[in-house]
Design an enzyme around this catalytic site. Sequence first.
Site, PDB file in Angstrom:
ATOM      1  N   TYR A 198       0.931  -1.252   0.101  1.00 37.75           N
ATOM      2  CA  TYR A 198      -0.003  -0.008   0.051  1.00 37.75           C
ATOM      3  C   TYR A 198       0.915   1.302   0.068  1.00 37.75           C
ATOM      4  O   TYR A 198       0.245   2.399  -0.277  1.00 37.75           O
ATOM      5  CB  TYR A 198      -0.974   0.079   1.472  1.00 37.75           C
ATOM      6  CG  TYR A 198      -2.081  -1.178   1.419  1.00 37.75           C
ATOM      7  CD1 TYR A 198      -3.013  -1.090   0.253  1.00 37.75           C
ATOM      8  CD2 TYR A 198      -1.686  -2.279   2.186  1.00 37.75           C
ATOM      9  CE1 TYR A 198      -3.789  -2.231   0.158  1.00 37.75           C
ATOM     10  CE2 TYR A 198      -2.672  -3.427   2.247  1.00 37.75           C
ATOM     11  CZ  TYR A 198      -3.624  -3.425   1.082  1.00 37.75           C
ATOM     12  OH  TYR A 198      -4.442  -4.553   1.250  1.00 37.75           O
ATOM     13  N   HIS A 236     -15.420  -7.206  -1.464  1.00 43.43           N
ATOM     14  CA  HIS A 236     -15.472  -8.491  -1.928  1.00 43.43           C
ATOM     15  C   HIS A 236     -16.448  -9.280  -1.071  1.00 43.43           C
ATOM     16  O   HIS A 236     -16.760 -10.394  -1.411  1.00 43.43           O
ATOM     17  CB  HIS A 236     -14.217  -9.246  -1.729  1.00 43.43           C
ATOM     18  CG  HIS A 236     -12.824  -8.470  -2.113  1.00 43.43           C
ATOM     19  ND1 HIS A 236     -12.511  -8.159  -3.346  1.00 43.43           N
ATOM     20  CD2 HIS A 236     -11.909  -7.903  -1.269  1.00 43.43           C
ATOM     21  CE1 HIS A 236     -11.576  -7.412  -3.265  1.00 43.43           C
ATOM     22  NE2 HIS A 236     -11.101  -7.358  -2.249  1.00 43.43           N
ATOM     23  N   ASP A 279     -26.046  -2.427  -2.829  1.00 42.24           N
ATOM     24  CA  ASP A 279     -27.356  -2.155  -3.052  1.00 42.24           C
ATOM     25  C   ASP A 279     -27.545  -0.512  -2.600  1.00 42.24           C
ATOM     26  O   ASP A 279     -28.448  -0.008  -3.280  1.00 42.24           O
ATOM     27  CB  ASP A 279     -28.160  -2.911  -1.696  1.00 42.24           C
ATOM     28  CG  ASP A 279     -28.592  -4.324  -2.437  1.00 42.24           C
ATOM     29  OD1 ASP A 279     -28.366  -4.656  -3.433  1.00 42.24           O
ATOM     30  OD2 ASP A 279     -28.991  -5.073  -1.234  1.00 42.24           O
ATOM     31  N   ASN A 282     -13.205   3.382  -1.977  1.00 42.25           N
ATOM     32  CA  ASN A 282     -12.255   2.459  -1.685  1.00 42.25           C
ATOM     33  C   ASN A 282     -12.686   1.560  -0.636  1.00 42.25           C
ATOM     34  O   ASN A 282     -12.615   1.929   0.580  1.00 42.25           O
ATOM     35  CB  ASN A 282     -10.800   2.897  -1.243  1.00 42.25           C
ATOM     36  CG  ASN A 282      -9.809   1.981  -1.179  1.00 42.25           C
ATOM     37  OD1 ASN A 282     -10.092   0.620  -0.938  1.00 42.25           O
ATOM     38  ND2 ASN A 282      -8.563   2.177  -1.245  1.00 42.25           N
ATOM     39  N   HIS A 333      -8.726   0.982  -5.700  1.00 41.51           N
ATOM     40  CA  HIS A 333      -7.965   0.163  -4.950  1.00 41.51           C
ATOM     41  C   HIS A 333      -6.692   0.648  -5.115  1.00 41.51           C
ATOM     42  O   HIS A 333      -6.046   0.938  -6.282  1.00 41.51           O
ATOM     43  CB  HIS A 333      -8.208  -1.195  -5.280  1.00 41.51           C
ATOM     44  CG  HIS A 333      -9.470  -1.966  -5.195  1.00 41.51           C
ATOM     45  ND1 HIS A 333     -10.093  -2.086  -3.878  1.00 41.51           N
ATOM     46  CD2 HIS A 333     -10.529  -2.028  -5.928  1.00 41.51           C
ATOM     47  CE1 HIS A 333     -11.244  -2.509  -4.011  1.00 41.51           C
ATOM     48  NE2 HIS A 333     -11.715  -2.555  -5.270  1.00 41.51           N
ATOM     49  N   ILE A 334      -5.697   0.812  -4.132  1.00 40.22           N
ATOM     50  CA  ILE A 334      -4.307   1.239  -4.058  1.00 40.22           C
ATOM     51  C   ILE A 334      -3.537   0.416  -4.646  1.00 40.22           C
ATOM     52  O   ILE A 334      -2.806   0.713  -5.604  1.00 40.22           O
ATOM     53  CB  ILE A 334      -4.120   1.419  -2.709  1.00 40.22           C
ATOM     54  CG1 ILE A 334      -4.795   2.867  -1.846  1.00 40.22           C
ATOM     55  CG2 ILE A 334      -2.405   1.857  -2.713  1.00 40.22           C
ATOM     56  CD1 ILE A 334      -4.575   2.864  -0.689  1.00 40.22           C
ATOM     57  N   SER A 335      -3.559  -1.101  -4.377  1.00 45.21           N
ATOM     58  CA  SER A 335      -2.872  -2.185  -5.106  1.00 45.21           C
ATOM     59  C   SER A 335      -3.776  -2.500  -6.414  1.00 45.21           C
ATOM     60  O   SER A 335      -4.924  -2.239  -6.448  1.00 45.21           O
ATOM     61  CB  SER A 335      -2.697  -3.297  -4.193  1.00 45.21           C
ATOM     62  OG  SER A 335      -3.906  -3.726  -3.824  1.00 45.21           O
ATOM     63  N   ARG A 380      -9.579 -11.751  -3.736  1.00 48.05           N
ATOM     64  CA  ARG A 380      -9.501 -10.435  -4.118  1.00 48.05           C
ATOM     65  C   ARG A 380     -10.188  -9.840  -5.460  1.00 48.05           C
ATOM     66  O   ARG A 380     -10.104  -8.688  -5.965  1.00 48.05           O
ATOM     67  CB  ARG A 380      -8.357  -9.643  -3.548  1.00 48.05           C
ATOM     68  CG  ARG A 380      -7.903  -9.623  -2.265  1.00 48.05           C
ATOM     69  CD  ARG A 380      -6.638  -8.855  -1.900  1.00 48.05           C
ATOM     70  NE  ARG A 380      -6.275  -9.187  -0.839  1.00 48.05           N
ATOM     71  CZ  ARG A 380      -6.628  -8.675   0.405  1.00 48.05           C
ATOM     72  NH1 ARG A 380      -7.294  -7.547   0.537  1.00 48.05           N
ATOM     73  NH2 ARG A 380      -5.922  -8.844   1.609  1.00 48.05           N
TER      74      ARG A 380
END
Length: 148
Positions: A24, A86, A93, A80, A106-108, A117
């Site tokens: 990260y 997941h 909803d 994020n 997502h950072i990665s 993931r």
Amino acid sequence: MTKTVYVLNGPNLNLLGTREPQVYGSQTLADVEQLCTAACARHGLALVFRQSNHEGALVDWIHEAGRLHAAGQLAGVVLNAAAYTHTSVALLDAVKGTGVPVVELHISNVHARESFRHHSYLAGAARAVMCGFGVQGYALAIDGLAQW
């Protein structure tokens, strides 16, 4: 009228800078907020920046953003959701129910990590999905929202 961008961060993102820096990076959540503030300022947008480890808080904030969206005052949401990406039908909803334009972030690169993931409940409801750009992805997502 100034439009607003919501940047919502899910569980464990309060640990940025110390949690798995090889994945990260070393920047903190406060650093990310400064990055987002600058990105919004470039586009004349207001910023609401929040983090919670609790799913219900994220749902409530999406609903709040939905009210701005209905009033024509929302540029969009950078979400994020972290691990909730997941697992959370509730977040899906909320996004669908409010119709807010969302960039899933997502950072990665989640697709280069563990197989659990690779699935996102949110991706199908998002306008865009970004991953793997590090924290710079937040600024890129705001740039994208400013163009819509």
